[in-house]
Design a protein around this motif. Structure first.
Motif, PDB file in Angstrom:
ATOM      1  N   ILE A 247       0.860  -1.176   0.000  1.00  0.00           N
ATOM      2  CA  ILE A 247       0.000   0.000   0.000  1.00  0.00           C
ATOM      3  C   ILE A 247       0.898   1.229   0.000  1.00  0.00           C
ATOM      4  N   GLY A 248       0.630   2.142  -0.886  1.00  0.00           N
ATOM      5  CA  GLY A 248       1.407   3.376  -0.933  1.00  0.00           C
ATOM      6  C   GLY A 248       0.514   4.573  -0.718  1.00  0.00           C
ATOM      7  N   ALA A 249       0.995   5.542   0.031  1.00  0.00           N
ATOM      8  CA  ALA A 249       0.242   6.781   0.228  1.00  0.00           C
ATOM      9  C   ALA A 249       1.180   7.947   0.010  1.00  0.00           C
ATOM     10  N   VAL A 250       0.665   8.990  -0.621  1.00  0.00           N
ATOM     11  CA  VAL A 250       1.476  10.180  -0.872  1.00  0.00           C
ATOM     12  C   VAL A 250       0.751  11.388  -0.310  1.00  0.00           C
ATOM     13  N   ASN A 251       1.471  12.194   0.442  1.00  0.00           N
ATOM     14  CA  ASN A 251       0.954  13.477   0.873  1.00  0.00           C
ATOM     15  C   ASN A 251       1.852  14.555   0.308  1.00  0.00           C
ATOM     16  N   GLY A 252       1.273  15.508  -0.357  1.00  0.00           N
ATOM     17  CA  GLY A 252       2.132  16.560  -0.870  1.00  0.00           C
ATOM     18  C   GLY A 252       1.417  17.436  -1.876  1.00  0.00           C
ATOM     19  N   PRO A 253       1.845  18.651  -2.064  1.00  0.00           N
ATOM     20  CA  PRO A 253       2.904  19.295  -1.281  1.00  0.00           C
ATOM     21  C   PRO A 253       2.396  19.728   0.091  1.00  0.00           C
ATOM     22  N   ILE A 254       3.141  19.416   1.110  1.00  0.00           N
ATOM     23  CA  ILE A 254       2.764  19.830   2.463  1.00  0.00           C
ATOM     24  C   ILE A 254       3.911  20.614   3.086  1.00  0.00           C
ATOM     25  N   GLU A 255       3.639  21.135   4.274  1.00  0.00           N
ATOM     26  CA  GLU A 255       4.646  21.961   4.932  1.00  0.00           C
ATOM     27  C   GLU A 255       5.825  21.090   5.357  1.00  0.00           C
ATOM     28  N   VAL A 256       7.002  21.645   5.272  1.00  0.00           N
ATOM     29  CA  VAL A 256       8.207  20.884   5.574  1.00  0.00           C
ATOM     30  C   VAL A 256       8.839  21.409   6.852  1.00  0.00           C
ATOM     31  N   GLN A 257       9.464  20.505   7.576  1.00  0.00           N
ATOM     32  CA  GLN A 257      10.195  20.924   8.771  1.00  0.00           C
ATOM     33  C   GLN A 257      11.320  21.861   8.372  1.00  0.00           C
ATOM     34  N   ARG A 258      11.580  22.849   9.200  1.00  0.00           N
ATOM     35  CA  ARG A 258      12.599  23.834   8.867  1.00  0.00           C
ATOM     36  C   ARG A 258      13.938  23.178   8.533  1.00  0.00           C
ATOM     37  N   ARG A 259      14.268  22.108   9.276  1.00  0.00           N
ATOM     38  CA  ARG A 259      15.557  21.454   9.103  1.00  0.00           C
ATOM     39  C   ARG A 259      15.714  20.846   7.706  1.00  0.00           C
ATOM     40  N   ASP A 260      14.600  20.330   7.164  1.00  0.00           N
ATOM     41  CA  ASP A 260      14.683  19.624   5.882  1.00  0.00           C
ATOM     42  C   ASP A 260      14.353  20.523   4.699  1.00  0.00           C
ATOM     43  N   GLU A 261      13.975  21.763   4.973  1.00  0.00           N
ATOM     44  CA  GLU A 261      13.501  22.629   3.900  1.00  0.00           C
ATOM     45  C   GLU A 261      14.595  22.935   2.895  1.00  0.00           C
ATOM     46  N   LEU A 262      14.259  22.858   1.613  1.00  0.00           N
ATOM     47  CA  LEU A 262      15.202  23.217   0.556  1.00  0.00           C
ATOM     48  C   LEU A 262      14.685  24.466  -0.132  1.00  0.00           C
ATOM     49  N   PRO A 263      15.528  25.487  -0.265  1.00  0.00           N
ATOM     50  CA  PRO A 263      15.035  26.763  -0.790  1.00  0.00           C
ATOM     51  C   PRO A 263      14.572  26.716  -2.238  1.00  0.00           C
ATOM     52  N   GLU A 264      15.133  25.809  -3.025  1.00  0.00           N
ATOM     53  CA  GLU A 264      14.840  25.839  -4.458  1.00  0.00           C
ATOM     54  C   GLU A 264      14.009  24.669  -4.946  1.00  0.00           C
ATOM     55  N   GLU A 265      13.790  23.686  -4.094  1.00  0.00           N
ATOM     56  CA  GLU A 265      13.044  22.528  -4.581  1.00  0.00           C
ATOM     57  C   GLU A 265      12.287  21.854  -3.439  1.00  0.00           C
ATOM     58  N   ALA A 266      11.470  20.908  -3.817  1.00  0.00           N
ATOM     59  CA  ALA A 266      10.693  20.187  -2.817  1.00  0.00           C
ATOM     60  C   ALA A 266      11.555  19.107  -2.180  1.00  0.00           C
ATOM     61  N   ALA A 267      11.371  18.924  -0.885  1.00  0.00           N
ATOM     62  CA  ALA A 267      12.035  17.809  -0.213  1.00  0.00           C
ATOM     63  C   ALA A 267      11.166  16.570  -0.394  1.00  0.00           C
ATOM     64  N   ILE A 268      11.801  15.437  -0.513  1.00  0.00           N
ATOM     65  CA  ILE A 268      11.058  14.184  -0.668  1.00  0.00           C
ATOM     66  C   ILE A 268      11.400  13.289   0.510  1.00  0.00           C
ATOM     67  N   GLU A 269      10.356  12.744   1.107  1.00  0.00           N
ATOM     68  CA  GLU A 269      10.579  11.848   2.239  1.00  0.00           C
ATOM     69  C   GLU A 269       9.948  10.509   1.879  1.00  0.00           C
ATOM     70  N   VAL A 270      10.709   9.456   1.999  1.00  0.00           N
ATOM     71  CA  VAL A 270      10.186   8.126   1.691  1.00  0.00           C
ATOM     72  C   VAL A 270      10.235   7.291   2.964  1.00  0.00           C
ATOM     73  N   ASN A 271       9.128   6.687   3.314  1.00  0.00           N
ATOM     74  CA  ASN A 271       9.098   5.776   4.455  1.00  0.00           C
ATOM     75  C   ASN A 271       8.683   4.410   3.960  1.00  0.00           C
ATOM     76  N   VAL A 272       9.530   3.431   4.217  1.00  0.00           N
ATOM     77  CA  VAL A 272       9.180   2.053   3.860  1.00  0.00           C
ATOM     78  C   VAL A 272       8.940   1.301   5.153  1.00  0.00           C
ATOM     79  N   ARG A 273       7.775   0.698   5.245  1.00  0.00           N
ATOM     80  CA  ARG A 273       7.477  -0.060   6.458  1.00  0.00           C
ATOM     81  C   ARG A 273       7.353  -1.532   6.091  1.00  0.00           C
ATOM     82  N   PRO A 274       8.100  -2.391   6.782  1.00  0.00           N
ATOM     83  CA  PRO A 274       8.089  -3.807   6.425  1.00  0.00           C
ATOM     84  C   PRO A 274       6.793  -4.484   6.866  1.00  0.00           C
ATOM     85  N   SER A 275       6.589  -5.694   6.355  1.00  0.00           N
ATOM     86  CA  SER A 275       5.348  -6.389   6.679  1.00  0.00           C
ATOM     87  C   SER A 275       5.324  -6.834   8.130  1.00  0.00           C
ATOM     88  N   ILE A 276       6.488  -7.130   8.688  1.00  0.00           N
ATOM     89  CA  ILE A 276       6.563  -7.549  10.091  1.00  0.00           C
ATOM     90  C   ILE A 276       7.562  -6.645  10.796  1.00  0.00           C
TER      91      ILE A 276
END
Lengths: 351, 269
Positions: free
Chosen positions: B28-57
């Protein structure tokens, strides 16, 4: 005098070199690469030039084997510590079949990857020193970067089957067979050596993976395991003090990685047919910051054959962009094979 | 090759979602975006991408971090991140089921999962209408070790069961190709020669991108007819089965269904 300068065009805005690199890293590198036909990089190397590693082994006295590897300003220490895993402590249900371990000659390789991987006889760990790289914040959980490195190293350790399980087994052959005194007793497995590979980065200036893997290789080649035996009277495993009885690990082959970064230059306009993409061998930290696509090729030419039909490639990893295709990969594999010769020479102390 | 099955936009709280099932893998994949980014990860010229992979177990391990890094690098090259500066695109992938034989194939299980993760991420991004430069298709190729002289053909997109049956496998390759035919990702593992790699890559290209002839009609007009015939003949040699189905066509059919669904309100009248 004033009049004369006013009529001329105002001088172009100029920066000192360091400021240009900090303000606009991408155009800075492109300016360097496109200034000359030979494409000299900002660090003075040509596009296809690797850094020669410097290797020092056996510098840590409390380890079974250790190595310090320098690749330019990337320096990494690897220590191998061997600990005994007793037979009764083995997790899971692995049963040692008492097949003759002597069969492990070239040509008739036994498949022991499940043994090494399943019981986890190799435990690599990566640690970044405080200040080793600006992006590393000390005191936090291992970063994605460190975890990715560990996974890549572990995958390569297992997929190349570098370690032989026969080197790590602690076997025992009872002097008499209690069931039938006339026949020889069966060899029993009493334990394993577990190797903890601790990789410690003192500083990272790009290409952390190659440096880490070369340090692992050098440390494993340096590793000396004491002779461990099962003592009948003590009913436990003891290690011999005699250094003459200690044995070295017999590694399978010598896989060596070469990492490349692909620099995608800015095109002046869309019709620009000039080639503005460069493949940079052994990138440093500055170049890794501006390159998105990386290619890593692991080759092992210990068999002596280096042709395109020979089974020399052990791993290819490429991600982040689409510049390197099938044709370009041929060149990269060739460069990796050349690189193998250089690193092999340094590892065996020839150069 | 069996086509993957896809359900698009079935999670109503996420901006985009997809469930993907193929060869016993279900993600199952879910995408949220564009959403607000944490100040630490913010990139001035482009969107930050966050990928989370969660295993089955269980919870994520370094293995999942590595997969996340690969997905992040690959998706960053196809998402038009510069159109969404100072924003975050968050992609979450939950592995739902793995085939029963997954642990016993003798092949690195993160490689067998990788094409499925890539497809799920792409479909979820399509569902969330994130602007992208091109699409992406990925395939797994396994090369069983051949005893003596008889050469065993490579397995194309094998299921876990196929891998167990053809043990021992000498090399596995994962290739991902962009919609324009460029190779975006390659992970190869095992013991192989450059020629074998080249052949596997060619095979993957045919499966992923298909042949020019099978493209949409306007694409066909662009290319010369002679070239096509040649390319077709080549494909027949590689794999006659692959000729029929390409992942690119499959992806097009998925998008066509999505668009048809979205346009229903106009056609109903």
């Amino acid at each position: 005098m004033e009049m004369a300068t006013a009529t001329q065009t105002p001088p172009a805005l100029t920066f000192p070199r360091a400021v240009f690199a900090a303000v606009a890293p991408h155009p800075f590198l492109q300016a360097h690469l496109s200034a000359d036909k030979k494409s000299i990089r900002a660090n003075g190397r040509t596009a296809s030039e690797f850094r020669t590693p410097g290797i020092n082994t056996g510098s840590l006295t409390h380890c079974n084997g250790s190595a310090v590897v320098r690749l330019g300003n990337t320096s990494v220490v690897c220590g191998v510590r061997a600990e005994i895993l007793k037979e009764e402590d083995i997790a899971g249900t692995y049963a040692y079949a008492a097949h003759s371990a002597d069969q492990d000659e070239e040509g008739e390789e036994e498949d022991d990857s499940e043994e090494v991987e399943g019981i986890r006889l190799l435990v690599p760990n990566v640690e970044l020193a405080t200040g080793s790289t600006p992006s590393h914040i000390p005191g936090t959980a291992p970063t994605t970067y460190a975890q990715t490195l560990i996974t890549r190293l572990r995958n390569l350790l297992h997929s190349t089957c570098l370690l032989r399980a026969s080197n790590l087994r602690i076997l025992y052959k009872p002097s008499t067979n209690p069931e039938n005194p006339d026949t020889e007793a069966e060899t029993q497995l009493k334990g394993y050596w577990v190797l903890y590979l601790d990789i410690f980065f003192i500083s990272i200036d790009g290409n952390a993976f190659d440096a880490a893997w070369i340090s692992v290789l050098a440390a494993l080649r340096d590793t000396l395991l004491p002779h461990a035996y099962f003592d009948e009277e003590y009913e436990g495993i003891l290690c011999s003090d005699d250094s003459n009885e200690a044995h070295r690990l017999q590694l399978r082959g010598l896989p060596i990685p070469s990492t490349f970064a692909v620099f995608e230059g800015m095109r002046e306009d869309d019709d620009d047919e000039d080639d503005v993409d460069w493949v940079l061998s052994d990138p440093d930290a500055f170049e890794e910051g501006v390159c998105r696509e990386t290619v890593s090729v692991v080759v092992d030419c210990q068999g002596g054959k280096k042709g395109t039909r020979d089974l020399v490639i052990r791993r290819v990893e490429k991600s982040g962009g689409g510049v390197v295709g099938r044709e370009m990969m041929a060149g990269l594999v060739k460069m990796s094979i050349d690189r193998w010769g250089v690193v092999e020479g340094v590892l065996s102390g020839k150069t | 090759m069996i086509e993957p099955t896809v359900t698009l936009t079935h999670l109503h709280r996420a901006d985009g979602s997809a469930t993907y099932t193929h060869n016993g893998y279900s993600i199952i994949g879910a995408v949220n975006g564009p959403i607000e980014v944490q100040r630490r990860d913010e990139l001035p010229e482009e969107a930050a991408i966050e990928v989370n992979v969660r295993p089955s177990i269980g919870v994520g391990s370094p293995r999942e971090r590595h997969q996340e890094t690969l997905l992040h690098n690959t998706l960053r090259s196809i998402i038009l991140t510069r159109t969404l500066p100072r924003a975050l695109i968050q992609i979450t992938l939950q592995v739902r089921t793995l085939p029963l034989e997954d642990g016993t194939t003798g092949v690195n299980s993160s490689l067998t999962l990788l094409p499925h993760l890539l497809h799920t991420a792409l479909l979820a991004l399509l569902s969330a209408s994130i602007p992208m430069r091109t699409t992406l298709t990925a395939v797994l190729i396994a090369q069983p070790s051949s005893p003596a002289k008889n050469i065993v053909p490579s397995l194309l997109s094998p299921s876990a069961h196929d891998l167990v049956r053809s043990k021992p496998v000498r090399a596995v390759h994962v290739f991902a190709f962009a919609g324009d035919g460029r190779m975006l990702l390659n992970e190869s593992d095992g013991r192989f020669s450059f020629e074998e790699w080249n052949e596997a890559c060619r095979m993957a290209e045919v499966v992923c991108c298909g042949e020019e002839e099978e493209e949409e009609e306007e694409e066909e007009e662009k290319d010369g007819g002679g070239v096509e015939l040649e390319a077709e003949g080549e494909a027949m040699d590689v794999d006659a089965q692959a000729q029929k189905e390409s992942l690119d066509l499959w992806l097009r059919s998925v998008v066509r269904r999505k668009v048809e669904g979205e346009q229903r309100w106009r056609r109903a009248t």
